[in-house]
Design a protein around this motif. Structure first.
Motif, PDB file in Angstrom:
ATOM      1  N   GLN A  83       0.846  -1.203   0.000  1.00 13.83           N
ATOM      2  CA  GLN A  83       0.000   0.000   0.000  1.00 13.83           C
ATOM      3  C   GLN A  83       0.881   1.253   0.000  1.00 13.83           C
ATOM      4  OE1 GLN A  83      -0.728  -2.496   2.565  1.00 13.83           O
ATOM      5  NE2 GLN A  83      -2.080  -3.419   1.038  1.00 13.83           N
ATOM      6  N   TYR A  84       0.359   2.300  -0.582  1.00 12.49           N
ATOM      7  CA  TYR A  84       1.088   3.571  -0.627  1.00 12.49           C
ATOM      8  C   TYR A  84       0.071   4.695  -0.779  1.00 12.49           C
ATOM      9  CZ  TYR A  84       0.336   2.759  -5.616  1.00 12.49           C
ATOM     10  OH  TYR A  84      -0.233   2.498  -6.835  1.00 12.49           O
ATOM     11  N   LYS A  85       0.508   5.906  -0.476  1.00  8.23           N
ATOM     12  CA  LYS A  85      -0.378   7.058  -0.602  1.00  8.23           C
ATOM     13  C   LYS A  85       0.275   8.107  -1.489  1.00  8.23           C
ATOM     14  CE  LYS A  85      -0.665  10.167   2.585  1.00  8.23           C
ATOM     15  NZ  LYS A  85      -0.988  10.891   3.835  1.00  8.23           N
ATOM     16  N   ARG A  86      -0.555   8.822  -2.237  1.00  5.96           N
ATOM     17  CA  ARG A  86      -0.064   9.894  -3.096  1.00  5.96           C
ATOM     18  C   ARG A  86       0.143  11.147  -2.253  1.00  5.96           C
ATOM     19  NH1 ARG A  86      -1.480  11.027  -9.260  1.00  5.96           N
ATOM     20  NH2 ARG A  86      -0.420  13.028  -9.530  1.00  5.96           N
ATOM     21  N   LEU A  87       1.242  11.862  -2.539  1.00  7.98           N
ATOM     22  CA  LEU A  87       1.566  13.075  -1.795  1.00  7.98           C
ATOM     23  C   LEU A  87       0.902  14.285  -2.443  1.00  7.98           C
ATOM     24  CD1 LEU A  87       5.406  12.497  -1.296  1.00  7.98           C
ATOM     25  CD2 LEU A  87       3.564  11.926   0.294  1.00  7.98           C
ATOM     26  N   ASP A  88       0.252  15.112  -1.634  1.00  6.90           N
ATOM     27  CA  ASP A  88      -0.305  16.366  -2.151  1.00  6.90           C
ATOM     28  C   ASP A  88       0.808  17.384  -2.385  1.00  6.90           C
ATOM     29  OD1 ASP A  88      -2.943  15.437  -2.100  1.00  6.90           O
ATOM     30  OD2 ASP A  88      -3.164  15.968   0.008  1.00  6.90           O
ATOM     31  N   THR A  89       1.796  17.399  -1.496  1.00 10.00           N
ATOM     32  CA  THR A  89       2.972  18.247  -1.660  1.00 10.00           C
ATOM     33  C   THR A  89       4.163  17.350  -1.919  1.00 10.00           C
ATOM     34  OG1 THR A  89       2.095  19.939  -0.172  1.00 10.00           O
ATOM     35  CG2 THR A  89       4.465  19.967  -0.601  1.00 10.00           C
ATOM     36  N   ILE A  90       4.775  17.498  -3.091  1.00  8.15           N
ATOM     37  CA  ILE A  90       5.898  16.640  -3.453  1.00  8.15           C
ATOM     38  C   ILE A  90       7.149  17.052  -2.695  1.00  8.15           C
ATOM     39  CG2 ILE A  90       7.398  15.906  -5.343  1.00  8.15           C
ATOM     40  CD1 ILE A  90       5.001  16.365  -7.222  1.00  8.15           C
ATOM     41  N   CYS A  91       7.404  18.353  -2.625  1.00  9.48           N
ATOM     42  CA  CYS A  91       8.612  18.838  -1.978  1.00  9.48           C
ATOM     43  C   CYS A  91       8.393  20.275  -1.512  1.00  9.48           C
ATOM     44  CB  CYS A  91       9.789  18.779  -2.959  1.00  9.48           C
ATOM     45  SG  CYS A  91      11.404  19.125  -2.214  1.00  9.48           S
ATOM     46  N   LYS A  92       9.116  20.665  -0.476  1.00  9.54           N
ATOM     47  CA  LYS A  92       9.092  22.051  -0.017  1.00  9.54           C
ATOM     48  C   LYS A  92      10.480  22.644  -0.201  1.00  9.54           C
ATOM     49  CE  LYS A  92       7.370  25.025   3.681  1.00  9.54           C
ATOM     50  NZ  LYS A  92       6.760  25.081   5.040  1.00  9.54           N
ATOM     51  N   TYR A  93      10.543  23.835  -0.812  1.00  8.65           N
ATOM     52  CA  TYR A  93      11.818  24.471  -1.139  1.00  8.65           C
ATOM     53  C   TYR A  93      12.046  25.694  -0.252  1.00  8.65           C
ATOM     54  CZ  TYR A  93      11.737  21.519  -5.300  1.00  8.65           C
ATOM     55  OH  TYR A  93      11.698  20.441  -6.150  1.00  8.65           O
ATOM     56  N   PHE A  94      13.283  25.818   0.223  1.00 12.69           N
ATOM     57  CA  PHE A  94      13.679  26.936   1.086  1.00 12.69           C
ATOM     58  C   PHE A  94      14.835  27.687   0.426  1.00 12.69           C
ATOM     59  CE2 PHE A  94      11.690  23.818   3.749  1.00 12.69           C
ATOM     60  CZ  PHE A  94      11.044  24.524   4.766  1.00 12.69           C
ATOM     61  N   TYR A  95      14.752  29.017   0.459  1.00 13.96           N
ATOM     62  CA  TYR A  95      15.798  29.868  -0.101  1.00 13.96           C
ATOM     63  C   TYR A  95      16.331  30.800   0.979  1.00 13.96           C
ATOM     64  CZ  TYR A  95      13.784  28.265  -4.545  1.00 13.96           C
ATOM     65  OH  TYR A  95      13.307  27.497  -5.580  1.00 13.96           O
ATOM     66  N   GLU A  96      17.549  31.293   0.771  1.00  9.40           N
ATOM     67  CA  GLU A  96      18.225  32.117   1.781  1.00  9.40           C
ATOM     68  C   GLU A  96      17.489  33.415   2.103  1.00  9.40           C
ATOM     69  OE1 GLU A  96      20.665  31.823   3.834  1.00  9.40           O
ATOM     70  OE2 GLU A  96      21.802  30.070   3.167  1.00  9.40           O
ATOM     71  N   ASP A  97      16.733  33.943   1.143  1.00 15.63           N
ATOM     72  CA  ASP A  97      16.040  35.217   1.402  1.00 15.63           C
ATOM     73  C   ASP A  97      14.742  35.022   2.171  1.00 15.63           C
ATOM     74  OD1 ASP A  97      14.307  34.139  -0.455  1.00 15.63           O
ATOM     75  OD2 ASP A  97      14.495  35.765  -1.913  1.00 15.63           O
ATOM     76  N   GLY A  98      14.476  33.795   2.615  1.00 17.27           N
ATOM     77  CA  GLY A  98      13.274  33.519   3.398  1.00 17.27           C
ATOM     78  C   GLY A  98      12.123  32.965   2.589  1.00 17.27           C
ATOM     79  N   THR A  99      12.258  32.913   1.259  1.00 19.20           N
ATOM     80  CA  THR A  99      11.202  32.354   0.417  1.00 19.20           C
ATOM     81  C   THR A  99      11.021  30.871   0.709  1.00 19.20           C
ATOM     82  OG1 THR A  99      11.668  33.925  -1.355  1.00 19.20           O
ATOM     83  CG2 THR A  99      10.458  31.943  -1.957  1.00 19.20           C
ATOM     84  N   GLN A 100       9.764  30.476   0.856  1.00 20.14           N
ATOM     85  CA  GLN A 100       9.409  29.064   0.982  1.00 20.14           C
ATOM     86  C   GLN A 100       8.380  28.750  -0.102  1.00 20.14           C
ATOM     87  OE1 GLN A 100       8.199  27.978   4.970  1.00 20.14           O
ATOM     88  NE2 GLN A 100       9.900  29.093   5.907  1.00 20.14           N
ATOM     89  N   LEU A 101       8.591  27.648  -0.795  1.00 21.39           N
ATOM     90  CA  LEU A 101       7.779  27.335  -1.964  1.00 21.39           C
ATOM     91  C   LEU A 101       7.412  25.860  -1.930  1.00 21.39           C
ATOM     92  CD1 LEU A 101       8.767  28.532  -5.540  1.00 21.39           C
ATOM     93  CD2 LEU A 101       7.877  26.238  -5.158  1.00 21.39           C
ATOM     94  N   LYS A 102       6.132  25.570  -2.121  1.00 16.32           N
ATOM     95  CA  LYS A 102       5.676  24.180  -2.126  1.00 16.32           C
ATOM     96  C   LYS A 102       5.463  23.695  -3.561  1.00 16.32           C
ATOM     97  CE  LYS A 102       3.314  23.898   2.370  1.00 16.32           C
ATOM     98  NZ  LYS A 102       2.032  23.590   3.040  1.00 16.32           N
ATOM     99  N   ALA A 103       6.041  22.550  -3.858  1.00 18.90           N
ATOM    100  CA  ALA A 103       5.796  21.916  -5.154  1.00 18.90           C
ATOM    101  C   ALA A 103       4.601  20.987  -4.989  1.00 18.90           C
ATOM    102  CB  ALA A 103       7.020  21.140  -5.607  1.00 18.90           C
ATOM    103  N   TYR A 104       3.417  21.505  -5.318  1.00 20.10           N
ATOM    104  CA  TYR A 104       2.191  20.711  -5.203  1.00 20.10           C
ATOM    105  C   TYR A 104       2.126  19.675  -6.317  1.00 20.10           C
ATOM    106  CZ  TYR A 104       0.556  24.292  -1.928  1.00 20.10           C
ATOM    107  OH  TYR A 104       0.437  25.144  -0.859  1.00 20.10           O
TER     108      TYR A 104
END
Length: 490
Positions: A83-104
């Protein structure tokens, strides 16, 4: 009277070895798998430390249909075993300037997220993903599903159509040049350049054809198996045994024995174990250097540039972080310099991009309550004799500093347990030459054609599967290598 079945021997119980064993058993072969380690999985392994469990190898699961296919081939319902589940968010990205970005996983949400957090438009992302899909449609029948080394495979209508469309796969620009022409924000370019690392390559050298990789995640989805990544190995090893496959652990094969131009079996110690065919799931470099010493090795293939390796810290963390997800990336500001250090200088940049996998975000039992299991990885060069002890000390210091800075928490005192995997150990533990994770790199446009074939052109009955041969490294391609071997066996 039922005639005796033919005998097959698999060298190595990595994922491709197990998949090959299942496929040959279904074909009616009597299959024996010989593995030097104490358990199956190869690089896809797990680590337990007190109350913490870590997936010690590959941590991203895509293309689950290739696992399910093996169960169906054996007449089983995959859902009864895996069994396995699909991810709604594949990855979360962090940048030095404080930006956070979700790869949905939803492509429109993903495109909107990039538009919201960078200078690039959602339309440009959708266009990129459409191009990624087009490359997949062209390359999949030729490069992934069939042997590139059988002349007749080039003369069916599907392959001919794909070859006519070859100019559209963008093989003559580098990945970075293609992405820099498509996007204007460094954040977006770094995000999509990162996919070159999925097969241990350099986006500033590798062909833009590798922009096919995002399609695997965004279209087919990213998943997490119940019980962690190692449950893939457990379920397939159980299936293999159900099919009659016999596993022999802690067993080192000394040589592939030949009788003229036909194999006769394998030698283990002084004993010859006869077989009608052998599949080596061992790194192709070690297969020739250790097991096939009596025949000339394909030196041009073996001397190709190796893929990158990894330095991984398995940290038991005495705290939980709400801002972190299952998969997290902390980018360097100078991505090109990081790759120059990996590929030209053969060392580690002081500000590396960090991949942080925390399976306890999904599988709560992988860490005690209020704690997390951090699989903390950076890309590093393969081992060519560097002073790894000094490199590891510096890298650990820089990683702790970077994560503490971006997470605004000193993580030093939170690390209550640590295990380290470096290129030397990857080599010694999984027979991956120089600790390279994917065999040869894909740093030129002809890399797909330069990988070793899935069969021997010199020795009748000898086949090859795994990440160091065609079609390449990673779980989906390793499973496809076994499928190609299956198609080659009469």
């Amino acid at each position: 009277m039922t005639p005796p079945s033919k005998k097959a021997i698999i060298i190595g119980a990595g994922l491709a070895g197990i998949a090959s064993a299942i496929r040959l058993a279904v074909k009616g072969y009597s299959v024996n798998v010989y593995e030097t380690a104490a358990r199956p999985g190869g690089k896809l392994s797990e680590l337990r430390s007190g109350d913490f469990r870590f997936d010690a190898g590959p941590s991203l699961f895509t293309m689950p249909q290739y696992v399910e296919e093996l169960f169906r081939l054996a007449g089983k319902n995959p859902e009864d075993y895996f069994q396995y589940k699909r991810l709604d968010t594949i990855c979360k990205y962090f940048y030095e300037d404080g930006t956070q970005l979700k790869a949905y996983s939803d492509r429109n949400k993903f495109a909107s997220e990039i538009e919201k957090n960078t200078a690039d438009s959602a339309a440009s992302v959708i266009d990129f993903l459409d191009r990624s899909e087009k490359i997949y449609q062209i390359t999949n029948p030729v490069f992934l599903q069939r042997s590139l080394h059988k002349f007749l495979n080039y003369f069916n209508s599907t392959t001919l159509k794909s070859l006519l469309l070859f100019p559209q796969i963008d093989a003559f620009r580098t990945m970075n040049k293609s992405n820099s022409a498509r996007f204007k924000d460094s954040k977006t370019i770094r995000l999509f350049n990162r996919y070159a690392t999925y097969n241990g390559s350099n986006p500033y050298k590798a062909p833009a054809t590798l922009n096919v990789i995002p399609h695997f995640e965004q279209y087919f989805g990213a998943y997490f198996p119940e019980g962690g990544m190692y449950s893939i190995v457990r379920s397939l090893a159980d299936l293999a045994m159900h099919c009659g496959v016999q596993f022999h652990y802690n067993t080192y094969v000394d040589e592939i024995e030949l009788r003229g131009k036909k194999l006769s079996g394998v030698r283990i110690g002084s004993a010859l174990h006869e077989a009608d065919l052998v599949v080596s799931n061992m790194d192709i470099w070690y297969t020739y250097r250790k097991l096939l010493k009596k025949i000339p090795a394909p030196e041009k293939i073996l001397l190709q540039e190796r893929s990158s390796s990894a330095l991984i810290f398995y940290w038991s963390i005495n705290r939980s972080f709400q801002e972190l997800d299952l998969h997290n990336i902390f980018f360097t500001e100078d991505y090109e310099m990081e790759f120059q250090h990996i590929w030209q200088k053969k060392n580690i940049y002081f500000d590396p991009t960090i991949y942080l996998n925390i399976s306890s975000k999904v599988e709560a039992s992988d860490a005690p309550p209020g704690c997390e299991n951090w699989f903390t990885m950076i890309n590093v060069p393969s081992n060519s004799g560097q002073n790894w002890d000094a490199l590891i000390d510096d890298a650990r210091r820089n990683i702790v500093s970077k994560l503490s800075r971006i997470l605004k928490t000193d993580i030093t005192a939170l690390i209550i347990g640590e295990h380290i995997l470096d290129p030397r150990k990857i080599d010694s533990q999984s027979f991956s030459y120089q600790g390279s994770l994917y065999g040869s790199s894909s740093n030129n446009q002809f890399s797909a054609f330069l990988r070793h074939a899935n069969f021997s052109s010199k020795i009748e009955g000898l086949y090859f599967a795994g990440g160091s041969v065609h079609p390449g490294g990673g779980i989906p391609l390793a499973l496809l290598s076994a499928k190609i071997v299956d198609g080659l066996v009469e």
